[in-house]
Scaffold this active site. Structure first.
Site, short mmCIF file in Angstrom:
data_model
loop_
_atom_site.label_atom_id
_atom_site.label_comp_id
_atom_site.label_asym_id
_atom_site.label_seq_id
_atom_site.Cartn_x
_atom_site.Cartn_y
_atom_site.Cartn_z
CG ASN A 173 -0.60 2.88 5.40
OD1 ASN A 173 -0.95 1.89 6.03
ND2 ASN A 173 -1.46 3.78 4.93
CD1 TRP A 174 3.73 -2.18 5.28
CD2 TRP A 174 3.43 -4.05 6.48
NE1 TRP A 174 4.97 -2.63 5.65
CE2 TRP A 174 4.82 -3.79 6.39
CE3 TRP A 174 3.01 -5.18 7.19
CZ2 TRP A 174 5.78 -4.61 6.98
CZ3 TRP A 174 3.96 -6.00 7.79
CH2 TRP A 174 5.33 -5.72 7.67
CE LYS A 175 -2.42 2.66 1.42
NZ LYS A 175 -3.05 3.47 0.39
CG HIS A 219 -4.36 7.20 5.36
ND1 HIS A 219 -5.17 6.88 4.30
CD2 HIS A 219 -3.09 7.03 4.94
CE1 HIS A 219 -4.41 6.53 3.27
NE2 HIS A 219 -3.14 6.61 3.63
CB SER A 243 1.76 7.35 -6.57
OG SER A 243 0.41 6.95 -6.54
N GLY A 300 -2.35 5.89 -4.23
CA GLY A 300 -2.71 4.63 -4.88
C GLY A 300 -3.15 4.78 -6.33
N GLY A 340 2.81 3.81 0.48
CA GLY A 340 1.81 2.76 0.51
C GLY A 340 2.28 1.55 -0.29
N GLY A 341 1.88 1.47 -1.54
CA GLY A 341 2.16 0.29 -2.37
C GLY A 341 3.61 -0.16 -2.34
CD GLU A 365 -6.27 4.29 1.79
OE1 GLU A 365 -5.92 3.52 2.69
OE2 GLU A 365 -5.63 4.47 0.74
CD GLU A 380 -0.38 9.94 2.82
OE1 GLU A 380 0.48 9.19 2.41
OE2 GLU A 380 -1.44 9.55 3.34
#
Ligand code: PEP
Length: 255
Positions: free
Chosen positions: A8-10, A95, A212, A173, A233-234, A97, A167
């Site tokens: 997920n590049w957000k 998600h 993470s 994150g 993510g990251g 977010e 998640e």
């Protein structure tokens, strides 16, 4: 049961950065037959470009969101039909977010899932508890309620087409990650909920872990019997790390 490693590049990258990231992924993502599906979820403006760049490769494309309606006067929104028309295979929904910053509820997510399935797009349904809910020992109930709210109306044939990502919000994150035992316990809980819709559903729906996930902690988590890969993510923004996570998932042998 298939295993999926999804990135997920957000709201990261730009046109040239996303193009370069895919080019880099083509160099480092392992080739050849594999039981692991690879998915990337770029921001909307780069989705068609990434779909083009990955056509015919093992990398599949996901959107990060969509609107529940078929079409209409919804300025700024993107429909499931639009996603299907540019070759998206998956779409993230629910998600944390989107829940936290855009007020999305499971009732809304349920509608999005219905629309996506109608257009042949596989929803990756994200669920998970926050820190307060974990610390007050309500995490199993919270996730059960989320699943009922978003997936409760689906018949078993539709449910078989969904992917779930557990998640824990406190791990997204933050650099904190669930222990393998915490992940396995929740994934087993989700699996037992799926089993109430039949053994085929329980044996078909992949349950990814997200929060993470990095090359140094992924082996322990991906090895859990009810973990079928990860939502990343990251580490998905660093091609070598993402490729390493795919290699780790490929090495894991579930009984
Ligand atoms: C995510 O946003 O879905 C996620 C898992 O992020 P990170 O890996 O950065 O915690």
């Amino acid at each position: 049961m298939r295993t999926i490693v999804a990135g997920n590049w957000k709201m990261h990258t730009d046109a040239s950065g996303s193009r370069a990231l895919v080019e880099h992924l083509h160099e480092v993502v392992p080739r050849g037959a594999s039981n692991v599906e690879v998915v990337v979820a770029p921001p909307f403006p780069f989705l068609a470009q990434v779909a083009e760049q990955t056509r015919g490769t093992r990398i599949k494309v996901a959107a990060q969101n969509c609107h529940a309606a078929e079409q209409g006067a919804f300025t700024g929104e993107v429909s499931a039909g639009m996603l299907a028309s540019i070759g998206a295979t998956y779409c993230l929904v629910g998600h944390s977010e989107r829940r936290q910053y855009f007020g999305e509820t499971d009732a809304l997510v349920a509608k999005k899932i219905m629309t996506l399935l109608k257009h042949g797009i596989i929803p990756i349904y994200c669920c998970g508890e926050n820190l307060t809910e974990r610390e007050s020992d309500r995490h199993f109930d919270v996730v059960a309620d989320q699943m009922k709210g978003a997936l409760g109306e689906l018949d078993s044939v539709s449910l078989e087409r969904v992917v779930i990502a557990y998640e824990p919000v406190w791990a997204i994150g933050t650099g904190l990650t669930a222990s393998a035992a915490q992940a396995q316990d929740m994934h087993a809980h989700i699996r037992s909920m799926l089993r109430t819709h039949g053994d085929v559903v329980a044996a078909t729906v992949p349950i990814l872990y997200g929060g993470s996930c990095k090359p140094d902690n992924a082996a322990a988590i991906f090895s859990c019997p009810d973990v079928n890969g990860g939502l990343i993510g990251g580490a998905a923004l660093v091609a070598e790390q993402f490729a390493e996570l795919i290699r780790i998932a490929e090495r894991v042998k579930h009984p």
